[in-house]
Design a protein around this motif. Structure first.
Motif, mmCIF file in Angstrom:
data_model
loop_
_atom_site.group_PDB
_atom_site.id
_atom_site.type_symbol
_atom_site.label_atom_id
_atom_site.label_comp_id
_atom_site.label_asym_id
_atom_site.label_seq_id
_atom_site.Cartn_x
_atom_site.Cartn_y
_atom_site.Cartn_z
ATOM 1 N N ILE A 157 0.802 -1.218 0.000
ATOM 2 C CA ILE A 157 0.000 0.000 0.000
ATOM 3 C C ILE A 157 0.840 1.276 0.000
ATOM 4 C CG2 ILE A 157 -0.214 0.091 2.518
ATOM 5 C CD1 ILE A 157 -3.135 1.003 2.072
ATOM 6 N N ASP A 158 2.045 1.224 0.533
ATOM 7 C CA ASP A 158 2.899 2.420 0.611
ATOM 8 C C ASP A 158 4.078 2.364 -0.358
ATOM 9 O OD1 ASP A 158 1.366 3.549 2.712
ATOM 10 O OD2 ASP A 158 2.423 2.278 4.157
ATOM 11 N N ASN B 26 -1.218 2.049 -10.816
ATOM 12 C CA ASN B 26 -1.015 1.198 -11.988
ATOM 13 C C ASN B 26 0.442 0.794 -12.223
ATOM 14 O OD1 ASN B 26 -2.554 -0.198 -13.980
ATOM 15 N ND2 ASN B 26 -1.664 1.113 -15.567
ATOM 16 N N GLN B 27 1.326 1.176 -11.344
ATOM 17 C CA GLN B 27 2.727 0.770 -11.449
ATOM 18 C C GLN B 27 2.876 -0.689 -11.035
ATOM 19 O OE1 GLN B 27 5.225 2.864 -8.689
ATOM 20 N NE2 GLN B 27 7.109 1.786 -9.280
ATOM 21 N N ILE B 28 3.816 -1.423 -11.682
ATOM 22 C CA ILE B 28 4.089 -2.801 -11.282
ATOM 23 C C ILE B 28 4.967 -2.774 -10.027
ATOM 24 C CG2 ILE B 28 5.208 -4.974 -11.897
ATOM 25 C CD1 ILE B 28 4.476 -4.487 -14.783
ATOM 26 N N VAL B 29 4.472 -3.431 -8.994
ATOM 27 C CA VAL B 29 5.201 -3.475 -7.719
ATOM 28 C C VAL B 29 5.367 -4.935 -7.299
ATOM 29 C CG1 VAL B 29 4.500 -1.191 -6.916
ATOM 30 C CG2 VAL B 29 3.018 -3.172 -6.487
ATOM 31 N N LYS C 19 3.628 -6.653 -20.052
ATOM 32 C CA LYS C 19 2.709 -7.551 -20.748
ATOM 33 C C LYS C 19 2.280 -8.713 -19.855
ATOM 34 C CE LYS C 19 4.472 -6.635 -25.420
ATOM 35 N NZ LYS C 19 5.154 -7.235 -26.616
ATOM 36 N N LEU C 20 3.220 -9.152 -19.009
ATOM 37 C CA LEU C 20 2.928 -10.290 -18.137
ATOM 38 C C LEU C 20 1.878 -9.916 -17.070
ATOM 39 C CD1 LEU C 20 3.819 -13.234 -17.602
ATOM 40 C CD2 LEU C 20 5.502 -12.320 -15.980
ATOM 41 N N VAL C 21 2.109 -8.801 -16.420
ATOM 42 C CA VAL C 21 1.153 -8.298 -15.421
ATOM 43 C C VAL C 21 0.304 -7.251 -16.149
ATOM 44 C CG1 VAL C 21 0.878 -7.345 -13.109
ATOM 45 C CG2 VAL C 21 2.956 -8.636 -13.671
ATOM 46 N N LYS C 22 -0.671 -7.726 -16.889
ATOM 47 C CA LYS C 22 -1.364 -6.878 -17.862
ATOM 48 C C LYS C 22 -2.382 -5.916 -17.250
ATOM 49 C CE LYS C 22 -4.658 -10.593 -18.839
ATOM 50 N NZ LYS C 22 -5.257 -11.443 -19.902
ATOM 51 N N ASP C 23 -2.948 -6.255 -16.051
ATOM 52 C CA ASP C 23 -3.968 -5.379 -15.464
ATOM 53 C C ASP C 23 -4.008 -5.546 -13.941
ATOM 54 O OD1 ASP C 23 -5.421 -7.749 -14.919
ATOM 55 O OD2 ASP C 23 -6.412 -7.635 -16.873
ATOM 56 N N ASN C 24 -4.961 -4.843 -13.310
ATOM 57 C CA ASN C 24 -5.063 -4.864 -11.851
ATOM 58 C C ASN C 24 -5.514 -6.205 -11.280
ATOM 59 O OD1 ASN C 24 -4.299 -2.189 -11.729
ATOM 60 N ND2 ASN C 24 -6.412 -1.423 -11.788
ATOM 61 N N ASN C 25 -6.038 -7.064 -12.133
ATOM 62 C CA ASN C 25 -6.544 -8.362 -11.676
ATOM 63 C C ASN C 25 -5.571 -9.508 -11.934
ATOM 64 O OD1 ASN C 25 -9.044 -7.341 -10.722
ATOM 65 N ND2 ASN C 25 -9.817 -7.263 -12.825
ATOM 66 N N THR C 26 -4.347 -9.179 -12.340
ATOM 67 C CA THR C 26 -3.330 -10.199 -12.601
ATOM 68 C C THR C 26 -2.270 -10.173 -11.505
ATOM 69 O OG1 THR C 26 -3.645 -10.010 -14.998
ATOM 70 C CG2 THR C 26 -1.596 -11.028 -14.234
ATOM 71 N N ILE C 27 -1.986 -11.345 -10.975
ATOM 72 C CA ILE C 27 -0.942 -11.482 -9.954
ATOM 73 C C ILE C 27 -0.012 -12.617 -10.364
ATOM 74 C CG2 ILE C 27 -0.442 -12.038 -7.538
ATOM 75 C CD1 ILE C 27 -3.113 -10.824 -6.786
ATOM 76 N N VAL C 28 1.300 -12.340 -10.360
ATOM 77 C CA VAL C 28 2.303 -13.317 -10.775
ATOM 78 C C VAL C 28 3.245 -13.588 -9.604
ATOM 79 C CG1 VAL C 28 4.167 -13.844 -12.387
ATOM 80 C CG2 VAL C 28 2.184 -12.492 -13.161
ATOM 81 N N TYR C 29 3.499 -14.874 -9.353
ATOM 82 C CA TYR C 29 4.447 -15.248 -8.299
ATOM 83 C C TYR C 29 5.750 -15.703 -8.939
ATOM 84 C CZ TYR C 29 6.714 -17.883 -4.555
ATOM 85 O OH TYR C 29 7.626 -18.364 -3.640
ATOM 86 N N ARG D 270 -0.154 -4.995 -10.116
ATOM 87 C CA ARG D 270 -0.340 -3.582 -10.391
ATOM 88 C C ARG D 270 -0.777 -2.859 -9.105
ATOM 89 N NH1 ARG D 270 1.069 -1.615 -15.715
ATOM 90 N NH2 ARG D 270 1.026 -3.456 -17.076
ATOM 91 N N TYR D 271 -0.172 -1.723 -8.852
ATOM 92 C CA TYR D 271 -0.511 -0.953 -7.656
ATOM 93 C C TYR D 271 -1.867 -0.280 -7.846
ATOM 94 C CZ TYR D 271 -0.102 2.442 -3.862
ATOM 95 O OH TYR D 271 -0.313 3.190 -2.731
#
Length: 271
Positions: free
Chosen positions: A121-122, A127-130, A183-193, A203-204
């Motif tokens: 959160i901080d 929309n940045q990849i974190v 491209k891999l983390v394309k939107d707010n609903n995508t989570i990659v481990y 996506r933040y």
């Protein structure tokens, strides 16, 4: 005859001298006696004064000790169960009394995706990849849920959550360019481990949070029950009870955790 008169005069003088000496001796003796009595009276009075001073000092010290004892007392919670002894720490308990944390991290009302989002959160802009360390995510989830969760349990929840695209990769984020990550983390609903990093990529999302009209009651109203602390949840305006939260000493065993908290939320009931 003249010789006799001389002897009588000498005797008279001797007797007179004895009388004078005797009188002087009596006066000196009387004076010594009087002085001794006066000295004894003064000494007695001084001893009495010293005794009174000592008694007064002892009483003052006793009073000071009572005051200091009262000043140094800490407010203890109500103990309903004294059969078991536990080392509680109210400061540590207070650190996890965050309503927003509970609302976003407890699985009765939230999701694993939200827990991962809240962990960063901080750490980003919209929309940045974190990247969220899995160790930190696990600690948060285990702090605000009654059950014990390992990484595989989080994966299972992510796979089952509607609207979430979850991928588990045996690689590191450094093996991808920024363009490939986008491209891999394309939107707010995508989570990659990323397994090599033991971290989640997402996506933040800005603006997570909310407000409430209730707060947790001060420590004077906390109650200890064995290894639990019972804390009322009250309205800010009227101090009226609206719920109760139960914190329990954290004896959970789970892999990959990094900073396990001293307590976890066992239960939170809203009236």
């Amino acid at each position: 005859m003249e010789k006799m008169n001389k002897i009588l005069k000498i005797a008279a003088v001797f007797v007179l001298g004895i009388g004078v000496l005797t009188g002087c001796t009596d006066k000196v003796a009387q004076k010594i006696t009087n002085d001794t009595e006066k000295t004894q009276d003064v000494t007695t009075n001084m001893l009495k004064d010293d005794a009174n001073v000592d008694e007064q000092n002892q009483q003052e010290n006793k009073d000071n000790n009572v005051v200091n004892k009262n000043e140094n007392q800490t407010i203890a919670p109500t103990n309903r169960n004294n059969t078991n002894k536990y080392n509680h720490n109210f400061n540590e308990a207070g650190k996890i009394l965050e309503l927003m944390n509970y609302s976003l991290l407890n699985f009765k009302g939230s999701t694993a995706a939200n827990a991962i989002r809240y962990s960063v959160i901080d750490n980003g802009t919209d929309n940045q990849i974190v990247f969220a360390p899995a160790t930190y995510v696990l600690d948060l989830i285990n702090t605000y849920n009654e059950g014990t969760y390992n990484l595989k349990d989080v994966f299972a929840k992510l796979d089952a959550e509607r609207g979430i695209t979850f991928m588990e990769l045996d690689k590191s984020k450094v093996e991808y360019t920024q363009e490939e990550l986008e491209k891999l983390v394309k939107d707010n609903n995508t989570i990659v481990y990323f397994k090599k990093d033991n971290a989640f990529a997402l996506r933040y999302i800005a603006g997570i949070g909310g407000a409430t009209d209730s707060i947790f009651a001060p420590v004077e109203r906390w109650q200890v029950q064995g290894d639990r602390i019972i804390i009322p949840f009250v309205t800010i305006a009227t101090n009226r009870p609206t719920g109760v939260i139960t914190l329990r000493l954290n004896n959970k065993q789970y892999a990959s955790g990094q900073h396990k908290t001293m307590y976890y939320v066992e239960k939170f009931v809203i009236y």
